[in-house]
Design an enzyme around this catalytic site. Structure first.
Site, short mmCIF file in Angstrom:
data_model
loop_
_atom_site.label_atom_id
_atom_site.label_comp_id
_atom_site.label_asym_id
_atom_site.label_seq_id
_atom_site.Cartn_x
_atom_site.Cartn_y
_atom_site.Cartn_z
CE LYS A 1 -7.37 0.53 4.32
NZ LYS A 1 -6.26 1.38 4.99
CD GLU B 1 -2.58 1.24 2.98
OE1 GLU B 1 -3.60 1.76 3.19
OE2 GLU B 1 -1.91 0.22 3.79
CB CYS C 1 -3.71 -1.63 5.29
SG CYS C 1 -2.63 -1.20 6.55
#
Length: 269
Positions: free
Chosen positions: A111, A40, A147
């Site tokens: 995300k 990321e 993440c």
């Protein structure tokens, strides 16, 4: 299928980060990888402005990644930032995006779960995505996650239900007491939850390079790993930058799902 995970430490400069990506992508290709995963925030490290560098998927940064993937004949997965819609209050936002590009592959994932935790508020400047994304490469189906997503099993299950036998997690994990251990635990848990391989690729720990980080921005702890469908760590790095390789065999997923049919046995409540 041979894959590589590139654990790097990015900075503020986009061109420098692109050169870093190219260096590790070429090393991955030389090592026989057909797919290489980057963390990321590969485009620019957290702790720097993101609004001024966000660009569409046909912009210059993503286009260079795409050109490199085609030149090397590998699939590249890397974190970047794309323009988002303004917030209800009218403030500008970006999307925290993974681009996946290479021969026969062209997709992206925004995300879904934003990191509003441990004193950091990603949602202040980032617009959340809404949909799971999978893609096919090398005879395998891959799911994408970023993440903080790793704390939410339902996304990984959704990817598996869409056919994923491998889940990729690109991260820039926040440091702090117990945080590296949580990252390692969660990667193994998501593999067992879904009987998929998990490719957990994070930014390296800046402290290992003598880089002092101020503030609460998540800048990486390292400990990238490849985890088997039974939760076994097959390959792993420590906190320093590095490149790891692993060979993925679909039969290992088939074996796990025959012995541990959690996807078939699950119930929705």
């Amino acid at each position: 299928m041979r894959v590589a995970l590139a654990q790097v430490i990015t900075g503020r400069d986009l061109d420098s980060n692109l050169r870093l990506l190219e260096e590790y992508a070429r090393r991955a290709k030389d090592g026989g990888a057909e797919l290489v995963v980057f963390p990321e925030a590969m485009m620019r490290a957290f702790g720097n402005s993101l609004l001024d560098i966000a660009e569409p998927l046909d912009g210059p940064w993503a286009s260079r990644v795409r050109e490199l993937a085609l030149e090397l004949d590998v699939v590249i997965v890397a974190g970047m930032f794309t323009p988002g819609a303004p917030s209800d209050a009218g403030s500008r936002r970006v999307r925290n995006t993974l681009i996946a590009t290479g021969p026969g592959v062209e997709t992206s994932y925004d995300k879904i779960h934003l990191f509003d935790a441990f004193g950091f508020a990603e949602s202040d400047t980032v617009e959340a995505g809404t949909d799971p994304v999978t893609f096919d490469a090398g005879g395998l189906t891959f799911g994408l996650a970023t993440c903080y997503d790793i704390r939410f099993p339902a996304l990984f299950t959704a990817n598996a239900q869409r056919g994923a036998v491998v889940n990729i997690v690109s991260a820039s994990w926040g440091s702090g007491p117990g945080k590296a251990e949580q990252w390692q635990l969660l990667a193994r848990a998501r593999a067992v939850d879904t009987t998929t391989f998990v490719l957990a690729c994070g930014q390296g720990d800046p402290a290992t390079q003598g880089i002092s980080v101020k503030g609460t921005a998540p800048t990486g702890v390292g400990h990238s790993a490849v985890v088997s469908p039974f939760g076994q760590v097959l390959e792993a790095l420590d906190g320093e930058p590095g490149l790891l390789f692993a060979d993925l065999d679909r039969s290992e997923v088939d074996d796990a799902r025959q012995k541990l049919p959690v996807l078939a046995n699950r119930r929705d409540f």
